[in-house]
Each structure stands twice: as C-alpha cells, then as structure tokens.
Design an enzyme around this catalytic site. Structure first.
Site, short mmCIF file in Angstrom:
data_model
loop_
_atom_site.label_atom_id
_atom_site.label_comp_id
_atom_site.label_asym_id
_atom_site.label_seq_id
_atom_site.Cartn_x
_atom_site.Cartn_y
_atom_site.Cartn_z
N ASP A 138 -65.47 9.69 -17.30
CA ASP A 138 -64.06 10.94 -16.93
C ASP A 138 -63.71 9.95 -15.83
OD1 ASP A 138 -63.60 12.06 -18.59
OD2 ASP A 138 -65.06 14.27 -17.44
N HIS A 177 -57.96 14.53 -14.94
CA HIS A 177 -58.22 13.66 -14.97
C HIS A 177 -58.25 12.83 -16.05
CE1 HIS A 177 -60.46 15.76 -17.81
NE2 HIS A 177 -61.75 15.25 -18.02
#
Length: 265
Positions: free
Chosen positions: A162, A237
């Site tokens: 991420d 994200h």
C-alpha cells in the site's frame, strides 16, 4: 624650250605611299592568283623599260607585304589570346560551378548525417524512456508491506503493498504496457491491470476514478486514474501489486519488482 621633254632615264620614282599601296595591291593579287610577279604589275606599269625602277618598286612591295604579314600575325596572336582568355574564363566558371556543386553535396550530406544522428538519438531516448519504470505515486512511501498478515485479506496476508496517498492523488502506470482490465474489481474497488512488455502484470486498486480503458497503450508515468478508498479499504491509499500472470494468486514482491526495474523506494 621651256616645255622641253624630260631626259631619258630620269623618271621620278614612286612615293613611299604609292609603293605601300602597290604592295597591298600586290598581296591581294597574290592571294587571288598565286603569281608573285603580279604584286608589282598594277603599281609599276607606267615604265616597264627601266629595270632599276622596277626592282626598287618590287622591293618596296615585298617590304609592304612583310608589314601586312606582321599585321596579320599580330591580329592572329590577338585573336589567339582572346580565345585563350575566353577558354580560361569558361574553365574557371565550370570549376567554380563544380566546386559549388561539391560544397552543396557535402553540406547536404552533413545535414543528412546530423539529421539521422538526431533521429537516432531521439529514438534511443524514447527507447530508454519506454524501458524506464517509475513509482506509481510521485513522492509517496509504502505504508503497508508485502505479505503483511491480518484478517483484512482473504488470503490471510497482503498480496501487494500500500502506498500512502490522499484521495484524488494521481496514479501512474509504472511502465509501458497495455491495459487488460479497467473497472470494478470487487475487493479491489475501482482497479486497473496492465500487462507489460516483459510479460509481467501490475495492478492498481481502490481508486476513486479511472482515466484509461481496456486495450489502451500506456507509457511510464502516464496517469491512469486517481487514488481513493473504493472496495475493501480502511481509508484512502493505493494498493499496488506485481504479478507473473493476470489472475489473482500470481503475485510477486512489488518492491523487489520495482527495484529490479530501477525504481528506488
């Protein structure tokens, strides 16, 4: 008596002008008939009995003919010089044209070589650019590592990484390739999958919007959408995966993948 006749043998000789004129006439006659004796005939016909006078006049004709021959030679020499000058001028002009043509040819060859070199450099630069990989988010960092454990992932571990990103950040294709998936991807939310030239795949998930479609060619750094929090996400994200195939489960370490393509993380 006051009007007595001249004494025999006392004839007055022809003047220089008369002799010269006679000489020219003799030359003309010679040119026409080829007979030397005719040179003196027109000018000295007045008194054929005086051998001395005839010889003198004949000598004058020869002198005049020599003068005329000199004039002709001078004229011929002048004409020769003029012809040589004209020939030299023509040759100089021809040489100048040849030099100009050669200079033009060399200039064109140089311009062509420079143009081809510039084209080769541009192609090489483009090749390098297309072979260069970039990070999917500019100025971001990895917030969740590959294979991190937890109940959020159906496989029991994180299949990608991420990148920290506020909603609406520009998401970029990491390398040249073709979009093979663009749309809703279940737990991935709005996602894009790209097949790259080396046969690998990259996936971009949880985006708020997409800017590419299936079949589209993309280049390194090209925008493919905006980051968000769609699908199975706890907040804004970018989920990024690297795969050896198009299907789920073929994931590989994304950080190692990007680093192998020259991307520093």
């Amino acid at each position: 008596m006051a009007f007595g006749s001249r004494a025999a043998g006392k004839h007055r000789g022809s003047s220089r002008l008369s002799r010269k004129t006679a000489g020219y006439a003799g030359i003309a006659a010679l040119a026409t008939t080829g007979v030397v004796g005719s040179l003196a005939a027109p000018a000295f016909a007045a008194d054929n009995s005086n051998n001395h006078s005839t010889s003198d006049n004949a000598l004058g004709a020869v002198v005049v003919s020599e003068d005329l021959a000199g004039d002709i030679e001078d004229q011929a020499a002048s004409q020769q010089r003029a012809a040589e000058h004209a020939a030299a001028k023509a040759q100089a002009e021809a040489d100048a044209k040849q030099r100009a043509a050669e200079a033009k040819r060399l200039a064109e060859a140089k311009a062509k070589a420079e143009r081809e070199a510039a084209e080769r450099a541009a192609r090489e630069e483009e090749r390098k650019r297309l072979n260069t990989f970039v990070s999917p988010l500019d100025g971001s960092y990895v917030s969740t590592q590959y294979k991190a454990g937890g109940g959020m992932w159906s496989s029991g571990s994180h299949t990608g990484i991420d990148f920290h990103a506020a909603s609406g950040s520009t998401v970029r294709a990491v390398g040249v390739g073709v979009v093979v998936e663009a749309g809703w991807g279940g737990a991935y939310g709005n996602n894009v999958v790209i097949k790259h030239n080396d046969g690998t795949y990259t996936q971009y998930g949880h985006m708020s919007s997409l800017s590419v479609s299936v079949g589209q060619q993309v280049t390194p750094g090209q925008q493919i959408g905006l980051s968000g929090s769609t699908g199975n996400s706890s907040g804004p994200h970018l989920h990024f995966e690297a795969r050896t195939g198009a299907d789920y489960g073929s994931d590989i370490d994304p950080i190692a993948y990007l680093r192998s393509h020259g991307v520093s993380l």
